[in-house]
Design an enzyme around this catalytic site. Structure first.
Site, PDB file in Angstrom:
ATOM      1  N   ARG A 121      -8.223  14.848 -81.520  1.00 30.70           N
ATOM      2  CA  ARG A 121      -8.891  16.138 -81.267  1.00 30.70           C
ATOM      3  C   ARG A 121      -9.638  16.105 -79.928  1.00 30.70           C
ATOM      4  O   ARG A 121      -9.926  17.141 -79.333  1.00 30.70           O
ATOM      5  CB  ARG A 121      -9.839  16.508 -82.419  1.00 30.70           C
ATOM      6  CG  ARG A 121     -10.581  17.818 -82.182  1.00 30.70           C
ATOM      7  CD  ARG A 121     -11.126  18.462 -83.450  1.00 30.70           C
ATOM      8  NE  ARG A 121     -11.828  17.532 -84.318  1.00 30.70           N
ATOM      9  CZ  ARG A 121     -13.024  16.995 -84.076  1.00 30.70           C
ATOM     10  NH1 ARG A 121     -13.674  17.296 -82.955  1.00 30.70           N
ATOM     11  NH2 ARG A 121     -13.572  16.145 -84.916  1.00 30.70           N
ATOM     12  N   TYR A 136      -3.816  42.936 -73.523  1.00 27.89           N
ATOM     13  CA  TYR A 136      -3.124  42.534 -74.746  1.00 27.89           C
ATOM     14  C   TYR A 136      -3.928  42.970 -75.978  1.00 27.89           C
ATOM     15  O   TYR A 136      -5.147  42.781 -76.025  1.00 27.89           O
ATOM     16  CB  TYR A 136      -2.950  41.011 -74.707  1.00 27.89           C
ATOM     17  CG  TYR A 136      -2.287  40.438 -75.922  1.00 27.89           C
ATOM     18  CD1 TYR A 136      -0.960  40.722 -76.209  1.00 27.89           C
ATOM     19  CD2 TYR A 136      -2.977  39.604 -76.784  1.00 27.89           C
ATOM     20  CE1 TYR A 136      -0.347  40.193 -77.328  1.00 27.89           C
ATOM     21  CE2 TYR A 136      -2.370  39.069 -77.903  1.00 27.89           C
ATOM     22  CZ  TYR A 136      -1.055  39.373 -78.170  1.00 27.89           C
ATOM     23  OH  TYR A 136      -0.460  38.848 -79.279  1.00 27.89           O
ATOM     24  N   ASP A 157      -5.732  36.953 -66.888  1.00 25.77           N
ATOM     25  CA  ASP A 157      -4.654  36.661 -67.835  1.00 25.77           C
ATOM     26  C   ASP A 157      -3.368  37.014 -67.104  1.00 25.77           C
ATOM     27  O   ASP A 157      -3.043  38.189 -66.915  1.00 25.77           O
ATOM     28  CB  ASP A 157      -4.832  37.484 -69.114  1.00 25.77           C
ATOM     29  CG  ASP A 157      -3.731  37.232 -70.150  1.00 25.77           C
ATOM     30  OD1 ASP A 157      -2.682  36.670 -69.780  1.00 25.77           O
ATOM     31  OD2 ASP A 157      -3.915  37.618 -71.324  1.00 25.77           O
ATOM     32  N   LYS A 180       4.653  32.434 -74.293  1.00 31.43           N
ATOM     33  CA  LYS A 180       5.601  33.361 -73.677  1.00 31.43           C
ATOM     34  C   LYS A 180       6.474  32.583 -72.679  1.00 31.43           C
ATOM     35  O   LYS A 180       7.085  31.620 -73.067  1.00 31.43           O
ATOM     36  CB  LYS A 180       4.813  34.504 -73.035  1.00 31.43           C
ATOM     37  CG  LYS A 180       3.713  35.078 -73.956  1.00 31.43           C
ATOM     38  CD  LYS A 180       4.238  35.750 -75.207  1.00 31.43           C
ATOM     39  CE  LYS A 180       3.163  36.047 -76.251  1.00 31.43           C
ATOM     40  NZ  LYS A 180       1.997  36.789 -75.787  1.00 31.43           N
TER      41      LYS A 180
HETATM   42  C1  LIG Z   1       0.671  36.974 -76.357  1.00 26.94           C
HETATM   43  C2  LIG Z   1      -0.424  37.209 -75.389  1.00 26.94           C
HETATM   44  C3  LIG Z   1      -1.701  36.667 -75.594  1.00 26.94           C
HETATM   45  C4  LIG Z   1      -2.064  35.885 -76.829  1.00 26.94           C
HETATM   46  O1  LIG Z   1      -1.375  34.685 -76.901  1.00 26.94           O
HETATM   47  P1  LIG Z   1      -0.945  33.932 -78.261  1.00 26.94           P
HETATM   48  O2  LIG Z   1      -0.259  32.721 -77.757  1.00 26.94           O
HETATM   49  O3  LIG Z   1      -0.076  34.884 -79.014  1.00 26.94           O
HETATM   50  O4  LIG Z   1      -2.201  33.636 -79.000  1.00 26.94           O
HETATM   51  C5  LIG Z   1      -2.660  36.889 -74.625  1.00 26.94           C
HETATM   52  N1  LIG Z   1      -2.389  37.605 -73.515  1.00 26.94           N
HETATM   53  C6  LIG Z   1      -1.176  38.158 -73.301  1.00 26.94           C
HETATM   54  C7  LIG Z   1      -0.944  38.940 -72.059  1.00 26.94           C
HETATM   55  C8  LIG Z   1      -0.159  37.983 -74.230  1.00 26.94           C
HETATM   56  O5  LIG Z   1       1.045  38.536 -74.011  1.00 26.94           O
END
Ligand SMILES: *Cc1c(COP(=O)(O)O)cnc(C)c1O
Length: 384
Positions: A53, A106, A171, A196
């Site tokens: 961890r 998001y 992001d 993604k």
């Molecule tokens: C999917 C997504 C998230 C969240 O990510 P997870 O891996 O699903 O927790 C945050 N920001 C964007 C732009 C996303 O497409």
């Protein structure tokens, strides 16, 4: 390609070893104590990882590769994009009670920030309203670009100017480090849902935050070890492996996305296409300056106002998978108002263009003509 792999020749391996140990035998108690102290302070281990961890060598390899892609001193990997978000907001909370957030973003991130769970006060604003939203206790400004799901491009350098000496977190999930490196434009932190395009094959949940700010990196590592929001080494291995093909996946999908966006514009069932690579799609002139390309996600609005039309369209597809998520090898389509942005207040959705007629497609690596054949024949079933 080579990040996190520097020691392979010395180890005599060609692929990263996967270290699944949850704990590490103590060889020297005094040395373990020193290593533990270093990690609790948010630093790297001094020798032993002590307990998984706190640190894991397989996760550290993926982190090194992503840091190299971002031009960052360090990357901290988490169990998911939302875990990464949570850690960043918790660090921001220790530095001041207020964060400024540009909408749209998001859906789950919007929900997390709007619901108050993490104990920060949030001012939601527009790209031009950042300066006016700043307060003495503002500790973070957060933007998402390209924004989800409308693909608005936000100017990072302008955001940094408006934020003054307050750190900006971007992001950049939709652009990937192949198309944009926000730290080079003054951002302090860059976050990705590595679920993604970074991992890229639809089989990993992961989140990463990168920075050149040692204080933020230490804070993020501390939150990770305290809350246990760690990335599993198997997931880290798959993420690291996905990075090997990231540039060719991103560029190939982007090429198809450009063509699909153009073809969508002339389909009679489609009222409007959102894609930064179309004329008028980048009103702030971000492409070429902060982004090397428009990416591979396209959104479009149907002419039909029939509430059943989006579901009918998705049901008529045979190649494209109706599913949330993006940046995978295969093409995915989803209806933001019903799924990714369902958790966002309906009034906020409408205000930011997340209308009931909007669909979002993440273009994959299939042949562009196959994607179009499927999409256009499904669109033919919902002609106005
Ligand atoms: C999917 C997504 C998230 C969240 O990510 P997870 O891996 O699903 O927790 C945050 N920001 C964007 C732009 C996303 O497409």
């Amino acid at each position: 390609m080579h990040g996190g792999r520097d020691d392979f020749r010395a180890l005599g391996v060609h692929a990263p070893p996967i270290d699944l140990s949850s704990t590490y035998p103590v060889a020297d108690l005094a040395a373990d104590m020193a290593s533990l102290d270093a990690m609790v302070a948010g630093g790297e281990p001094l020798g032993s990882s002590v307990y998984s961890r706190l640190h894991n060598p397989t996760v550290a390899r993926a982190e090194q590769a992503i840091a190299a892609l971002e031009g960052a001193d360090a990357t901290v990997a988490f169990a998911s994009g939302m875990a990464a978000y949570t850690a960043a907001i918790l660090v921001a909370r220790q530095r001041g009670g207020h964060v400024v957030v540009v909408r749209p973003l998001y859906g789950s991130a919007d929900h997390l920030l709007a619901c108050g769970l993490l104990g920060v006060e949030v001012t939601f604003t527009t790209p031009d309203g950042i300066r006016a939203a700043m307060r003495a206790d503002t500790s973070l400004v957060l933007i998402e670009t390209p924004a989800n799901p409308t693909l608005d491009l936000v100017d990072i350098a302008d955001t940094v100017r408006q934020a003054g000496d307050v750190p900006v977190m971007v992001d950049a999930t939709f652009s990937t480090p192949v198309l944009s490196r926000p730290l080079a434009h003054g951002a302090t932190l860059v976050l990705h849902s590595a679920t993604k395009a970074l991992a890229g094959h639809g089989d990993v949940l992961a989140g990463v935050v990168s920075s050149n700010d040692a204080g933020w990196i230490a804070g993020l590592r501390q939150v990770r070890l305290l809350t246990g929001s760690v990335l599993h080494p198997m997931a880290a291995f798959l993420l690291h492996r996905g990075l090997q093909t990231l540039p060719i996946r991103v560029r190939s999908a982007q090429r198809s996305a450009q063509r699909i966006a153009e073809r969508l514009q002339s389909h009679p069932a489609v009222a409007r296409v959102h894609f930064p690579g179309l004329p008028g799609g980048d009103p702030r002139g971000v492409l070429g300056r902060e982004m090397d390309g428009p990416g591979s996600t396209v959104a479009f609005e149907l002419h039909s106002t029939d509430a059943a039309a989006p579901a009918q369209l998705m049901a008529a597809l045979t190649l494209i998978t109706p599913a949330v998520s993006l940046g995978s090898t295969d093409t995915l389509i989803q209806h933001p108002a019903s799924l990714t942005h369902r958790v966002v207040d309906a009034r906020v959705r409408e205000e930011h263009g997340i209308v009931p007629q909007l669909l979002r497609v993440s273009i994959g690596l299939e042949h562009e003509d196959d994607i179009w054949a499927d999409l256009s024949s499904a669109l033919d079933t919902v002609r106005p």
